[in-house]
Design an enzyme around this catalytic site. Sequence first.
Site, PDB file in Angstrom:
ATOM      1  N   SER B  47      -1.128   2.214  -4.184  1.00 46.36           N
ATOM      2  CA  SER B  47      -2.379   2.921  -4.472  1.00 46.36           C
ATOM      3  C   SER B  47      -2.126   4.342  -4.965  1.00 46.36           C
ATOM      4  O   SER B  47      -3.027   4.977  -5.518  1.00 46.36           O
ATOM      5  CB  SER B  47      -3.274   2.947  -3.230  1.00 46.36           C
ATOM      6  OG  SER B  47      -2.646   3.693  -2.212  1.00 46.36           O
ATOM      7  N   HIS B  48      -0.944   4.883  -4.767  1.00 46.28           N
ATOM      8  CA  HIS B  48      -0.593   6.192  -5.335  1.00 46.28           C
ATOM      9  C   HIS B  48       0.522   6.082  -6.373  1.00 46.28           C
ATOM     10  O   HIS B  48       1.112   7.085  -6.761  1.00 46.28           O
ATOM     11  CB  HIS B  48      -0.175   7.174  -4.241  1.00 46.28           C
ATOM     12  CG  HIS B  48      -1.325   7.680  -3.432  1.00 46.28           C
ATOM     13  ND1 HIS B  48      -1.603   7.221  -2.172  1.00 46.28           N
ATOM     14  CD2 HIS B  48      -2.284   8.587  -3.711  1.00 46.28           C
ATOM     15  CE1 HIS B  48      -2.683   7.831  -1.694  1.00 46.28           C
ATOM     16  NE2 HIS B  48      -3.119   8.656  -2.612  1.00 46.28           N
ATOM     17  N   HIS B 120      -6.639  16.930  -7.816  1.00 45.64           N
ATOM     18  CA  HIS B 120      -5.708  16.417  -6.806  1.00 45.64           C
ATOM     19  C   HIS B 120      -5.910  14.918  -6.626  1.00 45.64           C
ATOM     20  O   HIS B 120      -6.997  14.476  -6.288  1.00 45.64           O
ATOM     21  CB  HIS B 120      -5.963  17.130  -5.475  1.00 45.64           C
ATOM     22  CG  HIS B 120      -4.804  17.078  -4.539  1.00 45.64           C
ATOM     23  ND1 HIS B 120      -4.352  15.910  -3.975  1.00 45.64           N
ATOM     24  CD2 HIS B 120      -3.981  18.057  -4.080  1.00 45.64           C
ATOM     25  CE1 HIS B 120      -3.312  16.181  -3.216  1.00 45.64           C
ATOM     26  NE2 HIS B 120      -3.071  17.465  -3.259  1.00 45.64           N
ATOM     27  N   ALA B 123      -0.651  11.405  -3.076  1.00 39.31           N
ATOM     28  CA  ALA B 123      -0.309  11.407  -1.651  1.00 39.31           C
ATOM     29  C   ALA B 123       0.341  12.742  -1.324  1.00 39.31           C
ATOM     30  O   ALA B 123       0.862  13.440  -2.196  1.00 39.31           O
ATOM     31  CB  ALA B 123       0.641  10.251  -1.354  1.00 39.31           C
ATOM     32  N   ASP B 178       1.575  10.778   7.017  1.00 35.47           N
ATOM     33  CA  ASP B 178       0.588  11.204   6.019  1.00 35.47           C
ATOM     34  C   ASP B 178      -0.604  10.298   6.241  1.00 35.47           C
ATOM     35  O   ASP B 178      -0.535   9.106   5.971  1.00 35.47           O
ATOM     36  CB  ASP B 178       1.163  11.012   4.609  1.00 35.47           C
ATOM     37  CG  ASP B 178       0.185  11.431   3.506  1.00 35.47           C
ATOM     38  OD1 ASP B 178      -0.978  11.767   3.801  1.00 35.47           O
ATOM     39  OD2 ASP B 178       0.598  11.396   2.325  1.00 35.47           O
ATOM     40  N   PHE B 179      -1.666  10.838   6.834  1.00 41.11           N
ATOM     41  CA  PHE B 179      -2.816   9.963   7.070  1.00 41.11           C
ATOM     42  C   PHE B 179      -4.121  10.660   6.745  1.00 41.11           C
ATOM     43  O   PHE B 179      -4.239  11.880   6.868  1.00 41.11           O
ATOM     44  CB  PHE B 179      -2.815   9.391   8.496  1.00 41.11           C
ATOM     45  CG  PHE B 179      -2.901  10.388   9.629  1.00 41.11           C
ATOM     46  CD1 PHE B 179      -4.098  11.034   9.915  1.00 41.11           C
ATOM     47  CD2 PHE B 179      -1.808  10.637  10.439  1.00 41.11           C
ATOM     48  CE1 PHE B 179      -4.193  11.932  10.985  1.00 41.11           C
ATOM     49  CE2 PHE B 179      -1.889  11.539  11.507  1.00 41.11           C
ATOM     50  CZ  PHE B 179      -3.089  12.188  11.774  1.00 41.11           C
ATOM     51  N   GLY B 187     -11.694   2.635  -0.372  1.00 34.64           N
ATOM     52  CA  GLY B 187     -11.376   1.423  -1.127  1.00 34.64           C
ATOM     53  C   GLY B 187     -11.375   0.174  -0.263  1.00 34.64           C
ATOM     54  O   GLY B 187     -11.714  -0.923  -0.727  1.00 34.64           O
ATOM     55  N   ASP B 188     -11.033   0.323   1.016  1.00 31.39           N
ATOM     56  CA  ASP B 188     -11.018  -0.837   1.905  1.00 31.39           C
ATOM     57  C   ASP B 188     -12.428  -1.375   2.152  1.00 31.39           C
ATOM     58  O   ASP B 188     -12.632  -2.576   2.300  1.00 31.39           O
ATOM     59  CB  ASP B 188     -10.363  -0.474   3.244  1.00 31.39           C
ATOM     60  CG  ASP B 188      -8.850  -0.370   3.128  1.00 31.39           C
ATOM     61  OD1 ASP B 188      -8.248  -1.284   2.562  1.00 31.39           O
ATOM     62  OD2 ASP B 188      -8.297   0.638   3.582  1.00 31.39           O
ATOM     63  N   ARG B 304       7.568   2.032  16.399  1.00 33.00           N
ATOM     64  CA  ARG B 304       8.182   2.374  15.116  1.00 33.00           C
ATOM     65  C   ARG B 304       7.874   3.825  14.774  1.00 33.00           C
ATOM     66  O   ARG B 304       6.829   4.346  15.131  1.00 33.00           O
ATOM     67  CB  ARG B 304       7.611   1.484  14.002  1.00 33.00           C
ATOM     68  CG  ARG B 304       8.240   0.110  13.942  1.00 33.00           C
ATOM     69  CD  ARG B 304       7.490  -0.783  12.987  1.00 33.00           C
ATOM     70  NE  ARG B 304       7.752  -0.472  11.586  1.00 33.00           N
ATOM     71  CZ  ARG B 304       8.726  -1.011  10.864  1.00 33.00           C
ATOM     72  NH1 ARG B 304       9.551  -1.873  11.403  1.00 33.00           N
ATOM     73  NH2 ARG B 304       8.871  -0.688   9.590  1.00 33.00           N
ATOM     74  N   LEU B 305       8.781   4.448  14.070  1.00 33.26           N
ATOM     75  CA  LEU B 305       8.473   5.751  13.495  1.00 33.26           C
ATOM     76  C   LEU B 305       7.595   5.525  12.274  1.00 33.26           C
ATOM     77  O   LEU B 305       7.734   4.505  11.575  1.00 33.26           O
ATOM     78  CB  LEU B 305       9.766   6.471  13.089  1.00 33.26           C
ATOM     79  CG  LEU B 305      10.762   6.741  14.224  1.00 33.26           C
ATOM     80  CD1 LEU B 305      11.990   7.461  13.673  1.00 33.26           C
ATOM     81  CD2 LEU B 305      10.119   7.565  15.339  1.00 33.26           C
ATOM     82  N   PRO B 306       6.680   6.462  11.974  1.00 28.03           N
ATOM     83  CA  PRO B 306       5.878   6.293  10.760  1.00 28.03           C
ATOM     84  C   PRO B 306       6.771   6.323   9.517  1.00 28.03           C
ATOM     85  O   PRO B 306       7.879   6.844   9.560  1.00 28.03           O
ATOM     86  CB  PRO B 306       4.932   7.504  10.798  1.00 28.03           C
ATOM     87  CG  PRO B 306       5.497   8.462  11.789  1.00 28.03           C
ATOM     88  CD  PRO B 306       6.357   7.686  12.719  1.00 28.03           C
TER      89      PRO B 306
END
Lengths: 338, 338
Positions: B47-48, B120, B123, B178-179, B187-188, B304-306
């Site tokens: 998406s980016h 802008h 991401a 990054d959230f 979009g969802d 998990r780590l992001p």
Amino acid sequence: MSDAVTLTVEQAERLSLAVLEGNGFSHDHASAIMRSVVAAQTDECHSHGLYRLIGCVQAARNGGLDTHAAPEIMDQAPAITRVNAHKGCSLLSFEKGLPYLIEKSRHCGVSVLAINNSFHFSALWPEVEQISAHGLVGVAMTPTHAFVAPAGGSKPLLGTNPIAFSWPRPGTTPYTFDFATSVIARGDIELHRRAGKTIPEGWAVDQAGAPTTDPAEALAGAMLTFGGHKGSALSTMIGLLAGPLIGDVLGHETHAATEDAPGNPHHGEIIIAFSPETFLGADAQKHLDHAEELFERIIEQGARLPSQRRFEARERSAQNGVTIPKVLHDELTALAGV
Amino acid sequence: MSDAVTLTVEQAERLSLAVLEGNGFSHDHASAIMRSVVAAQTDECHSHGLYRLIGCVQAARNGGLDTHAAPEIMDQAPAITRVNAHKGCSLLSFEKGLPYLIEKSRHCGVSVLAINNSFHFSALWPEVEQISAHGLVGVAMTPTHAFVAPAGGSKPLLGTNPIAFSWPRPGTTPYTFDFATSVIARGDIELHRRAGKTIPEGWAVDQAGAPTTDPAEALAGAMLTFGGHKGSALSTMIGLLAGPLIGDVLGHETHAATEDAPGNPHHGEIIIAFSPETFLGADAQKHLDHAEELFERIIEQGARLPSQRRFEARERSAQNGVTIPKVLHDELTALAGV
């Protein structure tokens, strides 16, 4: 006979000082702690109010806290001030560091106050509101004892890692928030356990990492962050910024002083201040005024700004004084030896 | 005939440059945009990725974006750099400002890069990862078009206001997140509407402010932030820091360029960098090493780590190139006129 006692703000201050000085705290430490707990009490944040004096005295008796530690200021870099609390309460270190933070923010535009090796029990909003009272924007973060599992995990690792923010609104109360990144306070789970109630799903996991609504299993397992993986990431960021970045410990390395042991309650706090005037020069006021539009549009649609209940309580307390349970008042006067 | 096309990273770069330069972007702007979309594509953030080139070209055609704007650097204060993007894409402003951000952070300990008046679309992680690649800790925030209601409200006011963070881990991939502070991407909801599916509760409210699971009502109403009032407060903070603090607009004042109008898509971005070496001197490496313990304990308990999926994709793409839908490749080659 009433089961509550109402004190003027001045009486609450004197009682707090008497409790602390009567239990070995230096006048400087006692004064800094008094200002924080009385600020919380006047805002009716009871959990950070006079009640906390008991914990401070207990921690000092258990050796978890140096009641005479002299904060050591290190003028680390043009925009960095470090204060070594030397195992004293963080609040005096904050007060000693604040003038540096303000001066450096005004000069550099942004600046950080890093407090190390401190005993920390207070809410963060009284600190960020001291920053916004100077026309600066304040952010504060601290790691706390690890009760919270990272998203997808099952074991306590992260603290309840609060973050506070205050934005100056000249002529009125600031835009302030102060929240833990855990979904709920640990005390809330304990209250459910005592009341024999289940807790909502999403608050905690059991020792196997499975969601639980049993408060006892939750206390034996781990609390969760608010907002799933996003809150977990934010909490991790807070642990890193208020830990290794400033040369201090991680949340899981701290634990509270108990009846039996002094614990290892000392950790860091990071406070960041931004100076709109330094960012924007003569345009600063125009943009601060413009920010009011955001607040107006929040209120206009029936939403509330954070901290409004506190500000309403503050007005009431200025008029009527503060009211605490008689049993607490009895305990405090006994502690004070008065 | 396959419905996908695989390109080497170099081919993806050349195609991106051809699309942008073939549609009037200066070489400097085209190169900065290319680096961001190719970074996203190699990390399989579709998406980016290259897909965004179409939106950039469209925005430029609609007059929403100056393809030749020269970023103007203002050395505002010892720890503040401002860049006026003059309605150009934010990415070139970031690249021009980055050396100032790094130098000032190393000197002052903390520093801010404020980008104003920019288009802008990207991401934020490619930016904070450029900061952590220099051994600094990076935070970036930007407000976006207002689709999100504040907690307790019913009307779009806040942007999806993302925050990104990157912590340097020498010898391995950084700790990066990054959230968006919205509970989900707009979009969802659109995808659910097209598929005739309901959306989960908690994503959005209808125009009356009532919770809705109908995607059409959600799109007409307002999205919600993640994490209830805490996420809403965080989003408000992001709107203030990346808006009025840096002398730029609020999220609700921006809107996208459309077929019919250039819109008013320009807004600000705030990027903060902290220098561990300046905070800690010779002790910095010891504390960065110590931070690894937090990551190890996250992984150890099965969490998990992001960003791990991105890093795995990055390795794959370095070996195998990037794969995009044939229909997208066709559209890009047509846009490039090649």
